[in-house]
Design a protein around this motif. Structure first.
Motif, PDB file in Angstrom:
ATOM      1  N   GLU B 106       0.825  -1.212   0.000  1.00 17.68           N
ATOM      2  CA  GLU B 106       0.000   0.000   0.000  1.00 17.68           C
ATOM      3  C   GLU B 106       0.862   1.267   0.000  1.00 17.68           C
ATOM      4  O   GLU B 106       0.551   2.237  -0.688  1.00 17.68           O
ATOM      5  CB  GLU B 106      -0.936   0.002   1.212  1.00 17.68           C
ATOM      6  N   ALA B 109       2.344   1.659  -3.548  1.00 21.00           N
ATOM      7  CA  ALA B 109       1.288   1.957  -4.523  1.00 21.00           C
ATOM      8  C   ALA B 109       0.777   3.380  -4.340  1.00 21.00           C
ATOM      9  O   ALA B 109       0.574   4.111  -5.313  1.00 21.00           O
ATOM     10  CB  ALA B 109       0.142   0.956  -4.374  1.00 21.00           C
ATOM     11  N   LEU B 110       0.605   3.789  -3.089  1.00 24.64           N
ATOM     12  CA  LEU B 110       0.112   5.145  -2.830  1.00 24.64           C
ATOM     13  C   LEU B 110       1.107   6.193  -3.337  1.00 24.64           C
ATOM     14  O   LEU B 110       0.718   7.196  -3.939  1.00 24.64           O
ATOM     15  CB  LEU B 110      -0.157   5.329  -1.331  1.00 24.64           C
ATOM     16  N   ARG B 121      -8.144  10.358  -6.354  1.00 22.96           N
ATOM     17  CA  ARG B 121      -9.302   9.668  -6.935  1.00 22.96           C
ATOM     18  C   ARG B 121     -10.121   8.942  -5.888  1.00 22.96           C
ATOM     19  O   ARG B 121      -9.577   8.204  -5.071  1.00 22.96           O
ATOM     20  CB  ARG B 121      -8.820   8.629  -7.945  1.00 22.96           C
ATOM     21  N   VAL B 122     -11.446   9.113  -5.957  1.00 21.27           N
ATOM     22  CA  VAL B 122     -12.300   8.506  -4.940  1.00 21.27           C
ATOM     23  C   VAL B 122     -12.862   7.164  -5.402  1.00 21.27           C
ATOM     24  O   VAL B 122     -13.678   6.565  -4.723  1.00 21.27           O
ATOM     25  CB  VAL B 122     -13.466   9.431  -4.550  1.00 21.27           C
ATOM     26  N   PHE B 123     -12.438   6.688  -6.551  1.00 24.91           N
ATOM     27  CA  PHE B 123     -12.899   5.363  -6.993  1.00 24.91           C
ATOM     28  C   PHE B 123     -11.699   4.608  -7.544  1.00 24.91           C
ATOM     29  O   PHE B 123     -10.652   5.192  -7.838  1.00 24.91           O
ATOM     30  CB  PHE B 123     -13.987   5.487  -8.059  1.00 24.91           C
ATOM     31  N   GLY B 124     -11.851   3.317  -7.687  1.00 23.96           N
ATOM     32  CA  GLY B 124     -10.762   2.506  -8.216  1.00 23.96           C
ATOM     33  C   GLY B 124      -9.854   2.020  -7.105  1.00 23.96           C
ATOM     34  O   GLY B 124      -9.550   2.752  -6.176  1.00 23.96           O
ATOM     35  N   ASP B 125      -9.453   0.762  -7.217  1.00 14.18           N
ATOM     36  CA  ASP B 125      -8.604   0.136  -6.230  1.00 14.18           C
ATOM     37  C   ASP B 125      -7.274  -0.156  -6.920  1.00 14.18           C
ATOM     38  O   ASP B 125      -7.270  -0.696  -8.021  1.00 14.18           O
ATOM     39  CB  ASP B 125      -9.296  -1.166  -5.770  1.00 14.18           C
ATOM     40  N   TYR B 126      -6.156   0.222  -6.292  1.00 10.65           N
ATOM     41  CA  TYR B 126      -4.870   0.014  -6.970  1.00 10.65           C
ATOM     42  C   TYR B 126      -4.634  -1.462  -7.303  1.00 10.65           C
ATOM     43  O   TYR B 126      -3.945  -1.793  -8.249  1.00 10.65           O
ATOM     44  CB  TYR B 126      -3.716   0.562  -6.125  1.00 10.65           C
ATOM     45  N   ARG B 127      -5.269  -2.358  -6.511  1.00  9.20           N
ATOM     46  CA  ARG B 127      -5.115  -3.793  -6.781  1.00  9.20           C
ATOM     47  C   ARG B 127      -5.735  -4.181  -8.116  1.00  9.20           C
ATOM     48  O   ARG B 127      -5.431  -5.226  -8.662  1.00  9.20           O
ATOM     49  CB  ARG B 127      -5.750  -4.609  -5.653  1.00  9.20           C
ATOM     50  N   GLY B 128      -6.609  -3.299  -8.623  1.00  8.20           N
ATOM     51  CA  GLY B 128      -7.217  -3.558  -9.921  1.00  8.20           C
ATOM     52  C   GLY B 128      -6.519  -2.805 -11.047  1.00  8.20           C
ATOM     53  O   GLY B 128      -7.048  -2.737 -12.147  1.00  8.20           O
ATOM     54  N   MET B 129      -5.350  -2.209 -10.735  1.00  3.97           N
ATOM     55  CA  MET B 129      -4.616  -1.474 -11.767  1.00  3.97           C
ATOM     56  C   MET B 129      -3.327  -2.232 -12.058  1.00  3.97           C
ATOM     57  O   MET B 129      -2.334  -2.087 -11.330  1.00  3.97           O
ATOM     58  CB  MET B 129      -4.285  -0.056 -11.274  1.00  3.97           C
ATOM     59  N   PRO B 130      -3.304  -3.038 -13.120  1.00  9.79           N
ATOM     60  CA  PRO B 130      -2.157  -3.914 -13.370  1.00  9.79           C
ATOM     61  C   PRO B 130      -0.829  -3.158 -13.464  1.00  9.79           C
ATOM     62  O   PRO B 130       0.184  -3.630 -12.949  1.00  9.79           O
ATOM     63  CB  PRO B 130      -2.508  -4.575 -14.706  1.00  9.79           C
ATOM     64  N   MET B 133       0.259  -2.197  -9.976  1.00  9.01           N
ATOM     65  CA  MET B 133       0.661  -3.402  -9.247  1.00  9.01           C
ATOM     66  C   MET B 133       2.042  -3.889  -9.703  1.00  9.01           C
ATOM     67  O   MET B 133       2.897  -4.226  -8.893  1.00  9.01           O
ATOM     68  CB  MET B 133      -0.374  -4.513  -9.452  1.00  9.01           C
TER      69      MET B 133
END
Lengths: 333, 262
Positions: B106, B109-110, B121-130, B133
């Motif tokens: 975390e 990634a942050l 950004r208030v949406f989207g999870d970094y785990r879903g950003m290849p 990651m």
């Protein structure tokens, strides 16, 4: 390092969070359904609990996730309640969804504006500023009685049928179903927000604002933004309460309500969305039952409950359940 | 520097005549310092020499009374600390400053999202950003932190926390890096890990390291700057510094004697 393992990790954890969202929503909906079937005559209480849940969720965003200390959070709830109520009673805006939207906007504005004051302080001075804010708001609502009804409360709120189809009936069924729907939507949206980069940044600010600044990220602006989001959530709660009860009283904008919201959050567990829901349900339900059984000493019993939680479950009921679950799983594997 | 001498030597960080007084005391006294691409410079000096003040002036925590700071040709003397970080001037902390409940994954990634301007950004999870990651795990792997990527920072060993601090600043993709005692508090046996991590920093990065551990400094730095009483009294190679009489007097003292006897 090849891309394969990272990509598979990505998809796996992605699926896991989506699945987590699904189960979380299912759990809330299931509990709501069960309560509806078990207590069909208590829907007004259940709706009130959901309105307060929105207030406590909102408080969790600024206190549990972002580390802002506040004893004045009802300001945002009251802003939403009075805005929706005044628009309905004075300007004839009676569509319930429109009233909810008005409440959300008013709450967000109140959140952004009051945060400019509250975020000036840190720790104790922050607490004092937040109390000053809620006291000023309370006094303003009291004095502006031409608009707010003052200490008599704001009445004359007559919401029109939901979607033009479902009238707000005497038993409070429509209000209850609308409340549950609203709660589920807000809950999912907030789960997304706290997982987002912005949500991570807020958690970072709570844990070390100096480090966040050294990463080149804005601390103050991020917190104002979080306050606006939290304000929208609390404002929705206020508007919901105005729609469901058809009155808005000064207590929706009081220090007592603010302090109670904080207590509920601590009972459930800070920094977890489920904590806000469980804490509110347990606290308000318990308060309602105990005050019916023993109208004279119910506050004492509430006090004992609180001491018990703080002593034996310092991370709140949800925190305690999580550690129990972790221990059970650890033993199994 | 003469004209037409091939490609001009471009300073990434240029500090010109920096001055700061606390009361009547000049804590930073007319300090000028240049860092070019790929530089590995150590800033040393006895306690109270003004090293911390200098770092705070360069990173913008303090405002100088006179002088200027330039990053990659741009005057950043008036810029806020976060603006400087965004421009590529990044610092690490002597005391570990991490997000205690967040995992190394975390953290990195942050920092990457922040560098890309996506941390709001208030949406989207970094785990879903290849892409995020992949980059995150590349940095974690470089610092041997991928095995503990999912543990909260307060549960990992102190040496690993120091490595995570380096991972975090690397994720901010700096042009100039100020390392404030990167090995502070790390037991001697683990200092090697930090050293190896620092060797893996990008080659074109300019690094200014502030430290007390002489052996550490001399292995890392190709240039040593000595600060005493707020002023630079020496700027040269590690080999020269222990022979310089003024430095010996101001700082190294008995240590240098020990060294030459050994």
């Amino acid at each position: 390092m090849s891309d394969m393992p990272v990509n598979s990790v990505t998809t796996r954890s992605w699926q896991r969070t989506a699945l987590g969202d699904f189960w979380a929503v299912a759990a809330v909906a299931l509990v709501a359904g069960a309560l509806f079937l078990l207590f069909p005559t208590n829907l007004a209480l259940l709706t009130r609990i959901i309105a307060v849940m929105l207030l406590v969720l909102s408080l969790d965003l600024v206190t549990g996730f972002s580390g802002v200390a506040t004893l004045g959070h009802a300001t945002l709830f009251g802003a939403g309640a009075y805005a929706a109520g005044i628009f309905a009673a004075r300007f004839g805006v009676t569509d319930p969804l429109l009233m909810l939207a008005i409440g959300a906007v008013a709450g967000a504005l109140a959140g952004a504006v009051t945060s400019l004051v509250i975020l000036r302080g840190h720790g104790l001075s922050q607490l004092v500023l937040s109390i000053a804010v809620v006291s000023l708001a309370h006094e303003a609502a009291n004095k502006l009685s031409a608009w707010t009804g003052g200490s008599d409360g704001l009445s004359g709120i007559a919401p029109s049928p939901l979607f033009g189809l479902f009238r707000f009936d005497l038993f409070g069924r429509t209000a209850f179903f609308m409340a549950v729907g609203l709660l589920l939507v807000v809950f999912v949206v907030l789960r997304i927000v706290v997982r987002s980069p912005f949500g991570m940044l807020c958690r970072g600010i709570k844990q070390d604002p100096v480090r966040v600044r050294a990463m080149g990220a804005p601390v103050y602006f991020t917190l104002v933004k979080m306050y606006a989001i939290a304000g929208a959530v609390a404002g929705l709660g206020g508007a919901l309460s105005a729609i469901a009860t058809k009155v808005v009283g000064l207590d929706s904008l009081s220090f007592t309500t603010s302090a109670e919201a904080l207590v509920m959050l601590v009972v459930g567990g800070t920094g977890k969305l489920f904590g806000a829901l469980v804490g509110t349900l347990v606290f308000v339900w318990f308060e309602d039952r105990v005050s019916a059984i023993n109208p004279f000493h119910w506050l004492t019993i509430i006090g004992v409950l609180l001491i018990g939680v703080v002593l034996f479950a310092p991370k709140g009921l949800v925190g305690a359940a999580e550690s129990l679950w972790a221990r059970v799983r650890g033993r199994r594997s | 520097m003469g004209p037409c001498a091939g490609a001009p030597v471009m300073s990434l960080l240029e500090v010109r005549n920096l001055r700061k007084n606390f009361g009547g005391l000049a804590v930073t006294d007319d300090v000028s310092l240049n860092l070019a691409k790929g530089d590995r410079v150590a800033l040393i000096g006895p306690n109270g020499a003004g090293k911390t003040t200098f770092v705070n002036l360069v990173t913008g925590q303090l405002k100088p009374h006179a002088g200027s700071v330039h990053l990659d040709g741009e005057d950043i003397t008036a810029a806020s600390p976060s603006r400087r970080v965004q421009a590529g001037l990044v610092r690490s902390f002597q005391v570990t400053r991490l997000f205690s409940e967040m995992t190394p994954e975390e953290h990195v990634a942050l920092a990457l999202l922040q560098k890309q301007g996506r941390s709001g950004r208030v949406f989207g999870d970094y785990r879903g950003m290849p892409a995020v990651m992949a980059e995150t795990h590349e940095i974690l792997a470089l610092l041997n932190l991928d095995g503990i990527a999912q543990q909260p920072a307060n549960s990992i060993a102190y040496g690993q926390q120091r490595l995570l601090e380096i991972a975090l600043v690397m994720a901010l993709r700096p042009k100039v890096l100020l390392l404030d005692e990167p090995a502070a508090g790390v037991p001697g046996s683990d200092t090697m890990l930090i050293e190896r991590a620092l060797e893996r920093l990008p080659g074109d990065l300019a690094v200014l390291m502030i430290d007390h551990d002489m052996d550490f400094v001399f292995r890392f730095a190709r240039r040593v700057v000595v600060l005493a009483a707020g002023a630079i009294i020496f700027d040269g190679t590690p080999a020269e510094v222990s022979r310089d009489p003024r430095v010996r007097e101001a700082y190294l003292g008995s240590y240098a004697d020990d060294r030459s006897q050994a």
